[in-house]
Design an enzyme around this catalytic site. Structure first.
Site, PDB file in Angstrom:
ATOM      1  N   ASN A 147      35.297  10.098 -12.017  1.00  0.00           N
ATOM      2  CA  ASN A 147      35.114  10.125 -13.469  1.00  0.00           C
ATOM      3  C   ASN A 147      36.426  10.654 -14.050  1.00  0.00           C
ATOM      4  OD1 ASN A 147      34.487  10.526 -16.110  1.00  0.00           O
ATOM      5  ND2 ASN A 147      32.933  12.098 -15.769  1.00  0.00           N
ATOM      6  N   HIS A 175      26.230  12.286 -19.247  1.00  0.00           N
ATOM      7  CA  HIS A 175      27.102  13.339 -18.711  1.00  0.00           C
ATOM      8  C   HIS A 175      26.966  14.586 -19.583  1.00  0.00           C
ATOM      9  CE1 HIS A 175      30.691  15.556 -17.574  1.00  0.00           C
ATOM     10  NE2 HIS A 175      30.663  14.859 -16.449  1.00  0.00           N
ATOM     11  N   GLU A 217      29.048  16.542 -20.734  1.00  0.00           N
ATOM     12  CA  GLU A 217      30.010  16.607 -21.850  1.00  0.00           C
ATOM     13  C   GLU A 217      29.524  15.749 -23.022  1.00  0.00           C
ATOM     14  OE1 GLU A 217      33.469  15.619 -19.518  1.00  0.00           O
ATOM     15  OE2 GLU A 217      33.254  17.551 -18.503  1.00  0.00           O
ATOM     16  N   GLY A 266      34.520  21.390 -13.867  1.00  0.00           N
ATOM     17  CA  GLY A 266      35.851  21.745 -14.363  1.00  0.00           C
ATOM     18  C   GLY A 266      36.168  23.225 -14.285  1.00  0.00           C
ATOM     19  N   GLY A 279      35.559  14.708 -11.089  1.00  0.00           N
ATOM     20  CA  GLY A 279      36.460  14.697 -12.242  1.00  0.00           C
ATOM     21  C   GLY A 279      37.885  15.014 -11.812  1.00  0.00           C
ATOM     22  N   GLY A 280      38.258  16.284 -11.921  1.00  0.00           N
ATOM     23  CA  GLY A 280      39.645  16.716 -11.691  1.00  0.00           C
ATOM     24  C   GLY A 280      40.280  16.168 -10.416  1.00  0.00           C
TER      25      GLY A 280
HETATM   26  P1  13P Z   1      35.106  18.199 -12.053  1.00  0.00           P
HETATM   27  O1  13P Z   1      35.159  17.522 -10.708  1.00  0.00           O
HETATM   28  O2  13P Z   1      36.441  18.226 -12.747  1.00  0.00           O
HETATM   29  O3  13P Z   1      34.446  19.540 -11.972  1.00  0.00           O
HETATM   30  O4  13P Z   1      34.175  17.299 -12.987  1.00  0.00           O
HETATM   31  C1  13P Z   1      32.935  16.936 -12.523  1.00  0.00           C
HETATM   32  C2  13P Z   1      32.372  15.951 -13.446  1.00  0.00           C
HETATM   33  O5  13P Z   1      32.039  16.262 -14.577  1.00  0.00           O
HETATM   34  C3  13P Z   1      32.227  14.574 -12.966  1.00  0.00           C
HETATM   35  O6  13P Z   1      31.452  13.817 -13.838  1.00  0.00           O
END
Ligand code: 13P
Length: 245
Positions: A4, A89, A91, A167, A228-229
């Site tokens: 992502n 998600h 967010e 995150g 994510g990261g």
């Molecule tokens: P991180 O891997 O940056 O913690 O993000 C996870 C995420 O929200 C994937 O959808």
């Protein structure tokens, strides 16, 4: 293994990433690799995906067309050639006001247009500390899957993403992540049946990275990751994909 990218990467960066990994990806019958990219990049990425990579979107609206300024519809996503779309998600829920009802409509709209929704559920730190994690997730699942027929449910990929782990560099322990992924499978069994529960893919997301992925992926109820990261760098993402083998 699902990347992502969130709101990251220009077109040039995204294409460079695809060229860097395409040749090295394991065969898609061993591991399904998906990159969920910003909408504006989807068409370019789909054109350049090799046999072992699939592209997904990060969000969509639930209506096909209409006066919804700024939104992208499932019909539009389908025409780009993407196969997946992240729905609900945390967010989207916390920063853009997505409700459980909207998440439910999005799941159904995606399925109606042959897109596989990657449905995100997860608890806040406060909910975890109150000991209500499993019931919060159960409720999110029930609301998101309301009206989803049994023939469609195995096309829904469920991602357990504890909000406090996203995150933050804090990962759920493999034991805690496994417990919630197992509860998700039990919920699917109770809402549908045992076969469906076995066939449904359940992912873990929240600060997954090469240093912790193997332990998480070894858990019986964790089928993969939503990252994510650590998905922004091609080498780190490739390592995560290979950790699924
Ligand atoms: P991180 O891997 O940056 O913690 O993000 C996870 C995420 O929200 C994937 O959808």
């Amino acid at each position: 293994m699902v990347a992502n990218w969130k709101m990251n990467k220009t077109r040039d960066d995204a294409l460079a990433f695809i060229y860097a990994i395409n040749e090295s990806l394991p065969s898609s019958d061993k591991v399904e690799t998906v990159i969920c990219a910003p909408s504006i990049l989807l068409r370019d990425l789909v054109k350049r995906q090799g046999d072992n990579l699939r592209i997904g979107a990060q969000n969509m609206y639930f209506e096909d067309f209409g006066a919804f300024t700024g939104e992208v519809s499932p019909v539009m996503l389908q025409t780009t050639g993407v196969e997946y779309v992240i729905v609900g998600h945390s967010e989207r829920r916390s920063l853009f006001g997505e409700t459980d009802d909207m998440v439910n409509r999005k799941v159904k709209a995606a399925l109606n247009h042959n897109l596989k929704p990657i449905l995100c559920v997860g608890e806040t730190l406060e909910q975890r500390e109150l000991g209500i994690t499993s019931s919060v997730i159960r409720k999110q699942l029930e609301l998101a899957l309301d009206g989803v027929e049994i023939k469609d449910v195995t096309n829904v990929i469920i991602a357990y993403e504890p909000i406090w782990a996203i995150g933050t560099g804090k990962t759920a322990s493999a034991k805690d992540a496994e417990e919630e992924c197992k509860n998700i499978r039990i919920a699917i069994k109770e809402l549908y049946n045992a076969y469906t529960a076995d066939e449904t893919k359940v992912l873990y997301g929240g600060s997954m990275k090469p240093s912790n992925a193997k332990e998480l992926l070894a858990m019986p109820n964790i089928d993969g990751g939503l990252v994510g990261g650590a998905s922004l760098d091609p080498n780190s993402f490739l390592e995560l994909v290979k950790d699924c083998l």
